[in-house]
Enzyme design. Structure first.
Site, PDB file in Angstrom:
ATOM      1  N   ASP A 202       0.806  -1.222   0.000  1.00 57.51           N
ATOM      2  CA  ASP A 202       0.000   0.000   0.000  1.00 57.51           C
ATOM      3  C   ASP A 202       0.844   1.279   0.000  1.00 57.51           C
ATOM      4  O   ASP A 202       1.583   1.545   0.949  1.00 57.51           O
ATOM      5  CB  ASP A 202      -0.898   0.040   1.231  1.00 57.51           C
ATOM      6  CG  ASP A 202      -1.691  -1.245   1.448  1.00 57.51           C
ATOM      7  OD1 ASP A 202      -1.089  -2.329   1.362  1.00 57.51           O
ATOM      8  OD2 ASP A 202      -2.892  -1.164   1.727  1.00 57.51           O
TER       9      ASP A 202
ATOM     10  N   GLU B  15      -4.071   2.056  -2.937  1.00 61.56           N
ATOM     11  CA  GLU B  15      -5.355   2.520  -2.403  1.00 61.56           C
ATOM     12  C   GLU B  15      -5.248   3.573  -1.301  1.00 61.56           C
ATOM     13  O   GLU B  15      -6.266   4.167  -0.936  1.00 61.56           O
ATOM     14  CB  GLU B  15      -6.184   1.333  -1.911  1.00 61.56           C
ATOM     15  CG  GLU B  15      -5.782   0.756  -0.604  1.00 61.56           C
ATOM     16  CD  GLU B  15      -6.981   0.503   0.304  1.00 61.56           C
ATOM     17  OE1 GLU B  15      -8.124   0.643  -0.125  1.00 61.56           O
ATOM     18  OE2 GLU B  15      -6.741   0.186   1.468  1.00 61.56           O
ATOM     19  N   ASN B  16      -4.059   3.827  -0.775  1.00 61.71           N
ATOM     20  CA  ASN B  16      -3.896   4.879   0.236  1.00 61.71           C
ATOM     21  C   ASN B  16      -3.015   6.021  -0.253  1.00 61.71           C
ATOM     22  O   ASN B  16      -2.530   6.818   0.548  1.00 61.71           O
ATOM     23  CB  ASN B  16      -3.289   4.306   1.516  1.00 61.71           C
ATOM     24  CG  ASN B  16      -4.163   3.256   2.171  1.00 61.71           C
ATOM     25  OD1 ASN B  16      -3.729   2.117   2.346  1.00 61.71           O
ATOM     26  ND2 ASN B  16      -5.380   3.602   2.528  1.00 61.71           N
TER      27      ASN B  16
ATOM     28  N   HIS C 200     -10.770   1.085   0.146  1.00 63.73           N
ATOM     29  CA  HIS C 200     -10.874   2.533  -0.098  1.00 63.73           C
ATOM     30  C   HIS C 200     -10.837   2.857  -1.599  1.00 63.73           C
ATOM     31  O   HIS C 200     -10.506   3.984  -1.973  1.00 63.73           O
ATOM     32  CB  HIS C 200      -9.731   3.266   0.607  1.00 63.73           C
ATOM     33  CG  HIS C 200      -9.786   3.205   2.102  1.00 63.73           C
ATOM     34  ND1 HIS C 200     -10.773   3.826   2.838  1.00 63.73           N
ATOM     35  CD2 HIS C 200      -8.985   2.574   3.000  1.00 63.73           C
ATOM     36  CE1 HIS C 200     -10.573   3.596   4.126  1.00 63.73           C
ATOM     37  NE2 HIS C 200      -9.497   2.829   4.251  1.00 63.73           N
TER      38      HIS C 200
ATOM     39  N   HIS D 297      -6.669  -8.426   0.172  1.00 62.97           N
ATOM     40  CA  HIS D 297      -6.696  -7.175   0.922  1.00 62.97           C
ATOM     41  C   HIS D 297      -7.633  -7.351   2.114  1.00 62.97           C
ATOM     42  O   HIS D 297      -8.859  -7.295   1.966  1.00 62.97           O
ATOM     43  CB  HIS D 297      -7.194  -6.051  -0.009  1.00 62.97           C
ATOM     44  CG  HIS D 297      -6.951  -4.673   0.505  1.00 62.97           C
ATOM     45  ND1 HIS D 297      -5.741  -4.028   0.373  1.00 62.97           N
ATOM     46  CD2 HIS D 297      -7.761  -3.799   1.165  1.00 62.97           C
ATOM     47  CE1 HIS D 297      -5.814  -2.817   0.897  1.00 62.97           C
ATOM     48  NE2 HIS D 297      -7.040  -2.660   1.395  1.00 62.97           N
TER      49      HIS D 297
ATOM     50  N   HIS E  45      -3.139  -4.190   3.080  1.00 60.14           N
ATOM     51  CA  HIS E  45      -4.127  -3.533   3.943  1.00 60.14           C
ATOM     52  C   HIS E  45      -3.608  -3.207   5.340  1.00 60.14           C
ATOM     53  O   HIS E  45      -3.937  -2.153   5.871  1.00 60.14           O
ATOM     54  CB  HIS E  45      -5.415  -4.347   4.061  1.00 60.14           C
ATOM     55  CG  HIS E  45      -6.482  -3.692   4.902  1.00 60.14           C
ATOM     56  ND1 HIS E  45      -7.098  -2.518   4.552  1.00 60.14           N
ATOM     57  CD2 HIS E  45      -7.050  -4.059   6.085  1.00 60.14           C
ATOM     58  CE1 HIS E  45      -7.998  -2.197   5.459  1.00 60.14           C
ATOM     59  NE2 HIS E  45      -7.977  -3.110   6.412  1.00 60.14           N
TER      60      HIS E  45
ATOM     61  N   HIS F  39      -0.458  -2.752   6.473  1.00 55.05           N
ATOM     62  CA  HIS F  39       0.638  -1.776   6.438  1.00 55.05           C
ATOM     63  C   HIS F  39       1.891  -2.176   7.208  1.00 55.05           C
ATOM     64  O   HIS F  39       2.799  -1.349   7.355  1.00 55.05           O
ATOM     65  CB  HIS F  39       0.156  -0.401   6.945  1.00 55.05           C
ATOM     66  CG  HIS F  39      -0.775   0.288   6.010  1.00 55.05           C
ATOM     67  ND1 HIS F  39      -0.963   1.655   6.014  1.00 55.05           N
ATOM     68  CD2 HIS F  39      -1.598  -0.189   5.032  1.00 55.05           C
ATOM     69  CE1 HIS F  39      -1.856   1.985   5.085  1.00 55.05           C
ATOM     70  NE2 HIS F  39      -2.254   0.879   4.479  1.00 55.05           N
TER      71      HIS F  39
END
Length: 274
Positions: free
Chosen positions: A8, A39-40, A68, A154, A179, A181
Site C-alpha cells: 500500500d 489505495e492509500n 478505499h 486485501h 491492507h 501496512h
C-alpha cells in the site's frame, strides 16, 4: 519471470518514494512485471486519477486498490478509462472497473492479476472472496494462456490471508496480502508452488502509526476521543514488497524474496548497490 509486488502506497511520502525509487528498484531487481497497491496514495484514503498516473509513469504495470477504492470520487470514472487499474473482485456488483485483468510482461508473457477483499474484521460485508477468486482461476489455469497469476488479498485477518494462500496453492504464482501496512516475516513457497506472504507492508513512513502522523491516533487510543483528522506521515518512506521468480513452464514460484528499500526499516541486502 520476475514479478515485483509493492504494498500500500501511503500518502505523499509513499508517492514520492515510488516516483524516485521504483525505476531504480525495477532495474536493479530486473523485474519483468510490477504490481503496486495504490489505495492509500491520495491523502491516505483512496487514489486519485492524477496520482494513479504518477505511479504508472514510475514503472508500475498494474495498480490494485482495496476497500478505499473509490474514496477519491474521480476514480469512479478514471478506472473505466485506465485498464491498468483493478479494484477488488468482490466489491459491490455495481462498482465500475474490473477485479481481474490480463497484462503483458516482458517477452509478451501474460500475467493475470486479481484482487479480493477479506470479510473478517472488515467494516463492510463484502461478498465471499474464495468463490470470487475460484471463478476467475477456473477460467484461467496457470501455465495455459497466462504464464503467471498474482492474487492481492486485501484484508485485516492474517488467518484469512493464510487461508487464501493455501486455497490458491498450485493454482497461482503468488498470493500476497495488503491492507495492514506492516510487513510480515512469513514469505515462503507453499507446498504446491505458490509464493506467499501474509502482508507485504506499506510504501510509507514507518515513523508513524501505520502511515499516519502519530499524534491523533495516540490521542484516540489514550482518550477514546477524536480531535482531528488522521494525516499521512511525511518522513522518508520504506518501499516494502515481495519479489517472486516463476518457472516459465509451470508458472509456479521457484524463489521468493521480501523487499525493503529506503526509509527506516532494515534493508533487503540483496538489492543494495554494490
Amino acid at each position: 519471470m520476475k514479478i515485483l509486488y509493492l504494498g500500500d502506497v501511503m500518502g505523499r511520502s509513499g508517492r514520492q518514494a515510488i516516483s524516485e525509487e521504483l525505476p531504480v528498484l525495477r532495474a536493479r531487481l530486473k523485474a519483468d512485471f510490477v504490481v503496486v497497491n495504490g489505495e492509500n496514495a491520495t491523502s491516505g484514503m483512496g487514489l486519485s486519477g492524477k496520482h494513479a498516473q504518477g505511479i504508472l509513469e514510475a514503472g508500475a504495470d498494474c495498480i490494485t486498490l482495496g476497500d478505499h477504492a473509490f474514496d477519491q470520487k474521480d476514480m469512479l470514472q478514471f478506472i473505466e478509462q485506465e485498464p491498468r487499474i483493478i479494484r477488488p473482485l468482490n466489491f459491490s456488483k455495481s462498482a465500475p472497473g474490473r477485479g481481474a485483468a490480463i497484462f503483458s510482461a516482458t517477452r509478451g508473457r501474460k500475467v493475470l492479476v486479481a484482487q479480493v477483499l477479506g470479510q473478517v474484521f472488515m467494516k463492510r460485508p463484502f461478498d465471499d472472496p474464495f468463490s470470487a477468486i475460484d471463478a476467475i482461476l477456473s477460467r484461467h489455469p496457470l501455465g495455459g494462456q497466462v504464464a503467471a497469476i498474482v492474487v492481492d488479498v486485501h484484508c485485516e485477518a492474517t488467518s484469512e490471508k493464510m487461508a487464501m494462500g493455501h486455497f490458491c496453492d498450485g493454482k497461482v504464482s503468488m498470493v500476497v496480502g495488503s491492507h495492514t501496512h506492516v510487513p510480515t516475516a512469513d514469505a515462503q513457497i507453499l507446498e504446491r508452488g505458490t509464493g506467499f506472504q501474509s502482508d507485504a507492508g506499506m510504501c510509507g513512513d514507518y515513523n508513524s502509526v501505520i502511515g499516519m502522523q502519530k499524534a491523533e491516533p495516540l490521542r484516540r487510543f489514550i482518550t477514546g476521543m477524536p480531535k482531528a483528522r488522521f494525516e499521512p506521515a511525511l518522513g522518508p518512506a520504506t518501499l516494502c514488497g515481495l519479489m517472486v521468480e516463476t518457472d516459465d513452464a509451470t508458472g509456479r514460484a521457484k524463489s521468493i524474496q521480501m523487499i525493503r528499500h529506503g526509509g527506516l526499516l532494515s534493508q533487503s541486502p540483496e538489492i543494495q548497490p554494490e
